[in-house]
Design a protein around this motif. Sequence first.
Motif, PDB file in Angstrom:
ATOM      1  N   GLY A   9       0.777  -1.232   0.000  1.00  0.00           N
ATOM      2  CA  GLY A   9       0.000   0.000   0.000  1.00  0.00           C
ATOM      3  C   GLY A   9       0.805   1.277   0.000  1.00  0.00           C
ATOM      4  N   TYR A 145      -0.931  -2.615   6.704  1.00  0.00           N
ATOM      5  CA  TYR A 145      -2.109  -2.092   5.997  1.00  0.00           C
ATOM      6  C   TYR A 145      -3.419  -2.754   6.406  1.00  0.00           C
ATOM      7  CZ  TYR A 145      -2.013  -6.080   2.741  1.00  0.00           C
ATOM      8  OH  TYR A 145      -2.042  -7.336   2.193  1.00  0.00           O
ATOM      9  N   TRP A 188      -8.866   0.525   1.834  1.00  0.00           N
ATOM     10  CA  TRP A 188      -8.446   1.780   1.194  1.00  0.00           C
ATOM     11  C   TRP A 188      -9.545   2.835   1.162  1.00  0.00           C
ATOM     12  CZ3 TRP A 188      -3.740   0.295   1.513  1.00  0.00           C
ATOM     13  CH2 TRP A 188      -3.374  -1.011   1.183  1.00  0.00           C
ATOM     14  N   ARG A 193     -10.266   1.321  -5.960  1.00  0.00           N
ATOM     15  CA  ARG A 193     -10.687   1.548  -7.349  1.00  0.00           C
ATOM     16  C   ARG A 193     -11.952   0.771  -7.680  1.00  0.00           C
ATOM     17  NH1 ARG A 193      -6.647   0.963 -12.423  1.00  0.00           N
ATOM     18  NH2 ARG A 193      -8.144   0.168 -13.932  1.00  0.00           N
ATOM     19  N   ASN A 194     -12.057  -0.448  -7.167  1.00  0.00           N
ATOM     20  CA  ASN A 194     -13.246  -1.262  -7.458  1.00  0.00           C
ATOM     21  C   ASN A 194     -13.673  -1.952  -6.162  1.00  0.00           C
ATOM     22  OD1 ASN A 194     -15.027  -3.392  -8.193  1.00  0.00           O
ATOM     23  ND2 ASN A 194     -14.221  -3.357 -10.287  1.00  0.00           N
ATOM     24  N   ARG A 196     -15.532  -4.232  -5.528  1.00  0.00           N
ATOM     25  CA  ARG A 196     -15.680  -5.667  -5.642  1.00  0.00           C
ATOM     26  C   ARG A 196     -14.387  -6.412  -5.261  1.00  0.00           C
ATOM     27  NH1 ARG A 196     -19.849  -7.638  -8.915  1.00  0.00           N
ATOM     28  NH2 ARG A 196     -20.031  -5.613  -9.895  1.00  0.00           N
ATOM     29  N   ASP A 197     -13.246  -5.730  -5.363  1.00  0.00           N
ATOM     30  CA  ASP A 197     -11.951  -6.399  -5.182  1.00  0.00           C
ATOM     31  C   ASP A 197     -11.686  -6.712  -3.707  1.00  0.00           C
ATOM     32  OD1 ASP A 197     -11.743  -6.100  -7.871  1.00  0.00           O
ATOM     33  OD2 ASP A 197     -10.321  -4.425  -7.803  1.00  0.00           O
ATOM     34  N   THR A 198     -10.843  -7.714  -3.487  1.00  0.00           N
ATOM     35  CA  THR A 198     -10.514  -8.141  -2.123  1.00  0.00           C
ATOM     36  C   THR A 198      -9.024  -8.448  -2.003  1.00  0.00           C
ATOM     37  OG1 THR A 198     -10.974 -10.466  -2.656  1.00  0.00           O
ATOM     38  CG2 THR A 198     -12.789  -9.205  -1.692  1.00  0.00           C
ATOM     39  N   VAL A 199      -8.547  -8.422  -0.768  1.00  0.00           N
ATOM     40  CA  VAL A 199      -7.204  -8.907  -0.447  1.00  0.00           C
ATOM     41  C   VAL A 199      -7.362  -9.983   0.612  1.00  0.00           C
ATOM     42  CG1 VAL A 199      -4.930  -8.345   0.505  1.00  0.00           C
ATOM     43  CG2 VAL A 199      -6.121  -6.685  -0.951  1.00  0.00           C
ATOM     44  N   GLN A 200      -6.687 -11.106   0.394  1.00  0.00           N
ATOM     45  CA  GLN A 200      -6.787 -12.197   1.355  1.00  0.00           C
ATOM     46  C   GLN A 200      -5.400 -12.553   1.862  1.00  0.00           C
ATOM     47  OE1 GLN A 200      -9.799 -15.082   0.433  1.00  0.00           O
ATOM     48  NE2 GLN A 200      -8.489 -16.741   1.117  1.00  0.00           N
ATOM     49  N   LEU A 201      -5.286 -12.740   3.177  1.00  0.00           N
ATOM     50  CA  LEU A 201      -4.001 -13.147   3.738  1.00  0.00           C
ATOM     51  C   LEU A 201      -4.231 -14.008   4.965  1.00  0.00           C
ATOM     52  CD1 LEU A 201      -4.168 -10.847   5.963  1.00  0.00           C
ATOM     53  CD2 LEU A 201      -2.702  -9.543   4.480  1.00  0.00           C
TER      54      LEU A 201
END
Lengths: 215, 217
Positions: A9, A145, A188, A193-194, A196-201
Amino acid sequence: MNGVHDLGGRDGMGPISFEPAEPVFHEDWERRVFAMHIAMAGGGYMNIDQFRHAIERMPAADYLATSYFEHWLVAVEDGCRTAGLLDEAIATSPVTCFPSHLVEAMVFGGSPARMELDAAPAFAVGAQIRARNIHPAGHTRLPWYVRGQVGCIVAHRGAFVFPDSHAHGLGPDPRHMYSVSFTAEALWGPDARNPRDTVQLELWEPYLEKAGQPS
Amino acid sequence: MPGHTHDHEHEHRHEHGHDHGSAEDVTLRVKAIEQLLVEKGLLDPAAMEKLIDLYENRIGPRNGAKVVAKAWADPDYRARLLANSPAALAELGFTGMQGEETIVVENTADVHNMVVCTLCSCYPWPTLGLPPSWYKSPPYRSRAVKDPRGVLEEFGVSIPAETEVRVWDSNAELRYLVLPRRPEGTEGLSEDQLAELVTRNSMIGVGLPKSPAEAQS
């Protein structure tokens, strides 16, 4: 630690530079530092979390100004120094010479970080959780982040070596580990920006609290 | 003496900030510590040669391409691969260091997967080999989680707005391999021919497989 290595980020790191048909190693010294670390790790000079933490402790300006395998070299030097291998007398060192006939067994056998743990997991799949707002001075695999942000547990992966302990000589200290999904909006805000998007960890149990608790 | 070399290097850094770590310095530092460890009987040069050979010549993205091609060609294998990735990868011999807990994630019309390690350089070695420089670099690691679509555009990949871009940050000991969507017009191709279409970047999620025409040219 909130080191410069924790890059997710950040802005201002410049464009991504690609090299078509890139070789595995660019210089012979890169080959040698790679193989030296893997062989020495096979002999027990330091564990993977100590290795990562050695790189993280580089001065921030050096970290950004040096190449990837130079980071490895710094860690190799640090690991050898810490294990006392550069001293004159090494008779008492538990580090052994890793023999060539065991290389295939190590490379193809791997070294699993999964462990047994009697305690039941504290969180269920589907639960909303918050990544705790913590700033440990030592090693952690909780990226900055996601701290303080709310996500959803999508899988319980079992118990794994806890890097925050293992990097500091406190043993494997296994903890439950979960895959957690965060929406781009959670991370964020309106700058996602979208939505619909994801971050997975993956987050270990000590990194988590119920979403209702204040961070 | 290596200790002296290091101390000198350290002073040098404090004096000049970024002006350090020249190629000659690095080569000398590596040589010094390698020689010392070998002399002390702690490092077996033959073990180093074997490791270099394995990762330079035997373990690389052609392994992953075989996995993807088999999953495209064999629905039973695809099902096993998605249900228990380590076991299905072991069927092809792709086990070991930095791949003990590999999870294969499938691209569909609804989800496009993309892999990064924001904290260091975690990467599935048994199937993809050692990572390329860009994957380990601050520009990719910083932007992949915050602006994945911008990164994908830099790689020439445009994902429809209706498709979720799912970024996997490999911050733990799980490793991710992307199973890209099978290109159109590839019916009847053999597994070997399909494997030729599978690029390394498509298995990281920053590229798409080649079309048969692209593979020919």
